[in-house]
Design a protein around this motif. Structure first.
Motif: not given
Lengths: 48, 322
Positions: B56, B49-50, A32, A36, B108, B47, B112, B19, B115-117, A40, B53
């Protein structure tokens, strides 16, 4: 959690399953972060 | 505080599936569905992919809060038929492990997503996790019959997070989706609690039928249904939903009201069940109307969001809005 030195086959199988799941989770996280970064970087390059 | 440390320890080793069960996969799937609806309805280019994510991260965040919930609620989960097979009360997973999983996955998913979106979506996700795990689980659930009314906000926020992930903003229509789920929650959960109130009573959880009685709960279900069903029509006039949505919301809303009226006129929750079997969601005859409303409420909300999703994906015409 059982002691790896004195565990039976059932405990060992369960521990192996947990370890594989954890490894897959960490691998997914690495992928991932890599994806990313590429996305980016691609966007930054396209914007000049 | 939780009593999970005092629970019996099973000799069966914890498997990875235990778990996974801590993350409540069924709830995660609903969260994913509503978050995707919010993201698609935003109609902003993201995007793919973003976007994936972001979904997710929202799913993992929901799973993290579920794990924290199972850690803290292990003592009351052990007393209820519906929940006593969960990993912590059953002794398959240590409470401390559920707590650690919840904290790690929370950090996490929030980091994540930020920082990514974008950090608005991450902030909303953090708020949702804290609201569910701390405000609802640790405080409201054990202290007030309004627990699921106020706590319902946590379940209503995923479409807002999805919308924020796509656009970086949360306009009126995003909050409208949130309001629909928020108003749906009380009649949905109170219908369920009308025929599972013995379990809640045994566990000392002040659900509405336990505290105010079945009659008062049936009346409140009707009141919330009268507020909820007109609210479902609003997206058709704000540019969010179209003709198909209006037809589904109106038709389904009428059925919802009829079922809520039947619950109001019924004796659901009144009679004690002499049987003590272990059937999950075992329904006594008098509570059939409550069961029908509970089942239809799930179908109705699913249809509303699926219709919005289809209209936006297929680019069906919508009314003008603001």
């Amino acid at each position: 959690m059982s002691d790896p030195q004195n565990e039976g086959p059932v405990d060992a199988k369960a521990r192996r399953g947990r370890n594989i799941a954890l490894a897959l989770g960490l691998a997914l996280f690495m992928v991932l972060v890599f994806v990313v970064t590429i996305v980016r970087l691609g966007a930054s390059t396209a914007n000049g | 505080m939780t009593m999970s440390s005092a629970l019996p320890t099973s000799r069966a080793p914890a498997r990875w599936q235990d778990f996974l069960q801590l993350l409540k996969p069924r709830v995660m799937s609903l969260v994913v569905f509503t978050a995707i609806t919010g993201m698609v309805c935003a109609e902003a280019p993201i995007n793919p992919i973003l976007g994936a994510i972001a979904i997710l991260c929202i799913a993992v965040g929901a799973g993290a809060s579920a794990s924290l919930n199972m850690w803290f609620d292990a003592d009351i989960d052990a007393k209820m038929r519906r929940t006593r097979g969960r990993p912590v009360p059953a002794g398959r997973v240590q409470g401390a492990d559920a707590l650690a999983l919840g904290i790690v996955l929370s950090m996490f998913s929030i980091m994540l997503l930020g920082m990514t979106v974008n950090w608005l979506a991450a902030g909303l996700l953090a708020f949702t996790i804290v609201f569910y795990a701390v405000v609802y689980t640790m405080w409201l659930k054990r202290s007030t019959p309004q627990n699921i009314v106020i706590g319902g906000l946590a379940g209503a926020l995923p479409p807002v997070i999805g919308w924020a992930a796509a656009t970086g903003t949360v306009p009126f229509n995003a909050w409208l989706l949130c309001a629909i789920i928020f108003m749906w929650t009380p009649p949905h959960f109170w219908a369920l609690s009308l025929y599972t109130s013995e379990d809640y009573e045994k566990a000392g959880v002040p659900m509405m039928p336990v505290v105010a009685g079945a009659k008062s709960t049936r009346k409140q279900i009707l009141i919330y249904s009268l507020l909820f069903t007109p609210l479902c029509l609003v997206p058709a006039f704000t540019g969010l939903g179209g003709m198909t949505y209006l037809a589904v919301a109106a038709g389904g809303g009428l059925i919802f009201l009829v079922l809520a009226w039947r619950v109001f006129k019924s004796r659901a929750g009144d009679a004690a069940d002499p049987r003590q079997d272990d059937g999950l969601y075992d329904v006594k005859a008098a509570a059939k109307d409550a069961r029908n409303l509970f089942a239809f409420s799930i179908l109705y909300l699913t249809l509303l969001f699926a219709t919005l999703l289809a209209e936006h994906l297929l680019d069906l015409p919508v009314f003008g809005g603001f």
